[in-house]
Design a protein around this motif. Sequence first.
Motif, PDB file in Angstrom:
ATOM      1  N   ASP A 181       1.607   7.035  -7.006  1.00 38.42           N
ATOM      2  CA  ASP A 181       0.759   8.159  -7.382  1.00 38.42           C
ATOM      3  C   ASP A 181       1.616   9.403  -7.611  1.00 38.42           C
ATOM      4  N   ARG A 222      -6.000   0.318  -7.731  1.00 40.64           N
ATOM      5  CA  ARG A 222      -5.307   1.497  -7.199  1.00 40.64           C
ATOM      6  C   ARG A 222      -4.083   1.883  -8.033  1.00 40.64           C
ATOM      7  N   GLY A 223      -4.074   1.440  -9.274  1.00 35.94           N
ATOM      8  CA  GLY A 223      -3.035   1.887 -10.191  1.00 35.94           C
ATOM      9  C   GLY A 223      -1.892   0.933 -10.406  1.00 35.94           C
ATOM     10  N   LEU A 258      -5.859  -3.613  -2.671  1.00 38.24           N
ATOM     11  CA  LEU A 258      -4.870  -3.069  -3.597  1.00 38.24           C
ATOM     12  C   LEU A 258      -5.363  -3.045  -5.037  1.00 38.24           C
ATOM     13  N   THR A 259      -6.428  -3.768  -5.305  1.00 42.18           N
ATOM     14  CA  THR A 259      -6.966  -3.829  -6.668  1.00 42.18           C
ATOM     15  C   THR A 259      -7.580  -2.486  -7.049  1.00 42.18           C
ATOM     16  N   VAL A 317       2.043   1.729  -3.573  1.00 41.04           N
ATOM     17  CA  VAL A 317       0.969   2.247  -4.415  1.00 41.04           C
ATOM     18  C   VAL A 317       0.812   3.757  -4.224  1.00 41.04           C
ATOM     19  N   ARG A 318       0.848   4.202  -2.972  1.00 39.71           N
ATOM     20  CA  ARG A 318       0.749   5.645  -2.716  1.00 39.71           C
ATOM     21  C   ARG A 318       1.962   6.385  -3.273  1.00 39.71           C
ATOM     22  N   ASP A 339       0.827  -1.209   0.000  1.00 35.16           N
ATOM     23  CA  ASP A 339       0.000   0.000   0.000  1.00 35.16           C
ATOM     24  C   ASP A 339       0.862   1.261   0.000  1.00 35.16           C
TER      25      ASP A 339
END
Length: 362
Positions: free
Chosen positions: A219, A245-246, A242-243, A215-216, A212
């Motif tokens: 961004d 989210r890019g 997590l699905t 993922v952030r 996570d």
Amino acid sequence: MGLPRVLHVAQPVDAGVARCVAQWAAAQRQAGVDVHVACPRGGHLTDDLTRAGVPVHRWDATRSPGPTVPAETRALARIVAEIDPGLVHLHSAKAGLAGRLAIRGRRPTAFSPHAWSFDAVTGPVRTASLAWERRATRWTSLLVCVSDAERTRGRDARVRARRTAVVANGVDLRALTPATAQDRARARADLGLTDGPLAVCVGRLARQKGQDVAVRAFDVVRRELPDATLVLVGDGPDRSALTGRGAVLVGDRDDVGDWLAAADVVVVPSRWEGMALVPLEAMARARSVVASDVTGVRESVPRGAGAIVAPDDPAALATALTGRLRDGADHEGLIGRAHVERHHDLTVTVARLADAYLEALT
């Protein structure tokens, strides 16, 4: 190696702990040790062990402690009695719990935390976990830590076994060779990937591994590099969160080495570890590593092989990733490869483990 029959016990059947157990057991068998493994069905561990010719004994166990522990302990006691090993090596928290309750010091018992259980929880559960680890040392002939930092963490928490050895994780340098630019292009073509900047994160999809955070961070990375891609290799309880989210989620894979070869950077955003195996595998493939500063990382990722950033800090992670994805970091991968050749050759770590066993048995 001059060792008696060895029984490894593990609950995880995928990801780092399972790969470590499979590597150690296979190498011990190749060295002539009568080695067995008890583990649940499923995952990659059984297949890896079967290919290596290691006998596998089914031990049904859940990951978390709870009402299943008494039955799991009895089942493991039956397996131990049937195999009659000269030494039992327990891996990670659940095997460490059930195994030491089942054996209670009646035969030589080694325990590898692979990251301390009390660092994964808070509040009363942490208190109980720490109390158990301190108490269980009376039934632990040998504590096997994968890093000096893990050993120090245990000592600071007053978890002190009769003997403690540091045996760093190792990688098979024959199977994981440095990946050239041509290897990267070939791997991307085989995996159906584009030619843009690519970061790969390998591990169980769970809070510990920090996907996570990655993922952030991504961004932020994509503001400067819109065509950059983050691939998550692995599965676990956080998959649904997590699905969408890019990131690209590809699930559990047998071709992890190809995903590492395809990457420009391998990201390891863990919140806690013992000594993560993925950075070592990435460096063996000559890939730059960006990892969070948790137990074992500073020992395994040397200066110049990538970047070490504060855990749970997406901004710092984004900064470290952006520069490497924009400008390339192949020179860091070569430094990492030289480091694992010197310090993390699997044949050397297996020999060190055998020496630790023999000392504990005297």
